[in-house]
Design a protein around this motif. Structure first.
Motif, short mmCIF file in Angstrom:
data_model
loop_
_atom_site.label_atom_id
_atom_site.label_comp_id
_atom_site.label_asym_id
_atom_site.label_seq_id
_atom_site.Cartn_x
_atom_site.Cartn_y
_atom_site.Cartn_z
N THR A 248 0.82 -1.21 0.00
CA THR A 248 0.00 0.00 0.00
C THR A 248 0.85 1.26 0.00
O THR A 248 0.51 2.24 -0.67
CB THR A 248 -0.93 0.01 1.23
N GLU A 249 1.95 1.25 0.74
CA GLU A 249 2.79 2.45 0.79
C GLU A 249 3.41 2.76 -0.57
O GLU A 249 3.56 3.92 -0.95
CB GLU A 249 3.89 2.29 1.84
N ALA A 250 3.77 1.72 -1.32
CA ALA A 250 4.31 1.93 -2.66
C ALA A 250 3.26 2.54 -3.58
O ALA A 250 3.56 3.43 -4.39
CB ALA A 250 4.81 0.60 -3.24
N ILE A 251 2.02 2.09 -3.45
CA ILE A 251 0.93 2.66 -4.25
C ILE A 251 0.72 4.12 -3.89
O ILE A 251 0.56 4.99 -4.76
CB ILE A 251 -0.36 1.84 -4.05
N LYS A 252 0.73 4.42 -2.60
CA LYS A 252 0.53 5.81 -2.16
C LYS A 252 1.63 6.72 -2.69
O LYS A 252 1.37 7.83 -3.15
CB LYS A 252 0.47 5.87 -0.64
N ARG A 253 2.88 6.23 -2.64
CA ARG A 253 4.00 7.04 -3.15
C ARG A 253 3.87 7.26 -4.66
O ARG A 253 4.15 8.37 -5.16
CB ARG A 253 5.33 6.35 -2.84
N ALA A 254 3.47 6.22 -5.39
CA ALA A 254 3.33 6.34 -6.84
C ALA A 254 2.23 7.33 -7.20
O ALA A 254 2.38 8.15 -8.12
CB ALA A 254 3.03 4.97 -7.45
N VAL A 255 1.12 7.29 -6.46
CA VAL A 255 0.04 8.24 -6.72
C VAL A 255 0.46 9.65 -6.34
O VAL A 255 0.18 10.62 -7.06
CB VAL A 255 -1.24 7.82 -5.96
N GLU A 256 1.15 9.82 -5.23
CA GLU A 256 1.64 11.14 -4.82
C GLU A 256 2.54 11.76 -5.88
O GLU A 256 2.56 12.98 -6.05
CB GLU A 256 2.40 11.03 -3.50
N SER A 257 3.30 10.91 -6.58
CA SER A 257 4.22 11.43 -7.60
C SER A 257 3.52 11.78 -8.90
O SER A 257 4.15 12.29 -9.83
CB SER A 257 5.32 10.40 -7.88
N GLY A 258 2.22 11.49 -9.00
CA GLY A 258 1.45 11.87 -10.18
C GLY A 258 1.34 10.81 -11.26
O GLY A 258 0.92 11.11 -12.38
N LEU A 259 1.66 9.56 -10.94
CA LEU A 259 1.61 8.50 -11.96
C LEU A 259 0.19 8.09 -12.31
O LEU A 259 -0.03 7.46 -13.35
CB LEU A 259 2.40 7.28 -11.48
N GLY A 260 -0.77 8.38 -11.45
CA GLY A 260 -2.15 7.99 -11.72
C GLY A 260 -3.00 8.08 -10.48
O GLY A 260 -2.64 8.75 -9.51
N VAL A 261 -4.15 7.40 -10.51
CA VAL A 261 -5.04 7.37 -9.36
C VAL A 261 -4.99 5.98 -8.74
O VAL A 261 -4.62 5.00 -9.40
CB VAL A 261 -6.49 7.74 -9.75
N GLY A 262 -5.35 5.88 -7.47
CA GLY A 262 -5.31 4.61 -6.77
C GLY A 262 -6.62 4.31 -6.08
O GLY A 262 -7.55 5.12 -6.07
N CYS A 263 -6.68 3.12 -5.50
CA CYS A 263 -7.87 2.70 -4.74
C CYS A 263 -7.41 1.79 -3.62
O CYS A 263 -6.96 0.67 -3.87
CB CYS A 263 -8.85 1.98 -5.67
#
Length: 307
Positions: free
Chosen positions: A223-238
């Protein structure tokens, strides 16, 4: 009585490692002694417990039926030893899915050890599919899982209500929209959990099924990797709202409202149907309920002993 606790202990160790040498090493005994104990157990009852495949030993149907009973008896023996040693709770093996493990179970385990410092607890964190396998295989005493799981040997008890949330970075185009319709969501690049996780199962069942043209850019296990990727602007998450509480509070991530989807779910306690729950497991589960307020009949996350 023909059978001994030591025989059952050796049988269980061999069943988990599917190898006599690994079992002997784990039990600090010689390979020949472990092998002899298994042979004697099978000879006493004229009942093979394993299929021999090369150097590996695979449980047969009789062995699979015996394993949860062996674990149950060994756990009871450990509890008796603890009682005679001064009321110490027996050893406990807990499994938790990633969301629960990272944001709840580690804190509960720490409080458990604070209150029972002489006790031993092992916490294994993996996705839902793996935790269910380990509970059914009697490798874990209890599992804390996201969403329901179907297995005839699994006993589920509802614990806590949760929900998945769609989110983006503060600088993302959807951050100020507040809400997104299906057409807008189809246009996004998605960063989601891997298959086998409870989070991904609900995402696929609700969102991906409604939006078959959905574009998944990344699948990540943490989950933390997903949050970091979304924070960087790569896309949206769930992800689970539980895992996003602090990020929403800080403003590093922004919730996107999706009222068209029902993303509510529950966390469950999971245990083997044939195994009696131990005092250690009962104590840990009571602490889980205390931590989340569910002991008082609510489903809100209160965490009274967690700062």
């Amino acid at each position: 009585m023909k059978i001994t606790l030591r025989q059952l202990e050796i049988f269980a160790a061999i069943a988990h490692g599917e190898n006599v040498s690994r079992a002997a090493e784990a039990l600090a005994m010689s390979q020949s002694a472990a092998s002899s104990a298994l042979v004697e157990l099978e000879r006493q009852f004229d009942c093979p417990l394993f299929d021999r495949i090369g150097k590996s030993l695979r449980l047969n149907s009789t062995g699979r039926g015996l394993l949860p009973q062996a674990h149950d008896l060994l756990a009871r023996a450990a509890n008796i030893e603890g009682y005679l040693a001064g009321g110490i709770l027996g050893p406990l093996a807990v499994g938790a899915t990633l969301t629960i493990g990272n944001y709840l179970a580690t804190l509960v385990a720490a409080e458990y050890l604070r209150r029972h410092p002489a006790s031993k607890i092992g916490l294994h964190v993996a996705n839902t599919e793996r935790i269910v396998e380990q509970v059914v295989g009697s490798e874990l005493d209890i599992g804390l899982i996201e969403g329901e799981a179907n297995h005839p040997d699994l006993l589920l008890e509802p614990w806590l209500d949760d929900a998945l949330v769609v989110f983006c970075a503060p600088h993302h185009a959807l951050a100020t929209a507040g809400m997104a319709d299906d057409a807008t969501l189809i246009e996004q690049q998605w960063i989601v959990r891997e298959r086998g996780s409870g989070t991904r199962a609900l995402f696929d069942r609700v969102i991906a099924r409604s939006l078959p043209a959905l574009r998944i850019q990344l699948e990540l296990e943490h989950t933390e990797a997903i949050k970091r990727a979304v924070e960087s602007g790569l896309g949206v998450g769930c992800l689970s709202r539980l895992s996003l509480r602090e990020a929403f509070r800080r403003g590093s991530l922004i919730e996107i409202k999706t009222p068209q989807f029902d993303l509510n779910r529950r966390f469950y306690f999971a245990r083997h149907r044939q195994r009696q729950i131990s005092p250690a497991a009962q104590t840990f589960l009571a602490l889980c309920r205390e931590a989340t307020g569910t002991a008082r009949g609510t489903d809100t996350l209160q965490l009274p002993f967690i700062s």
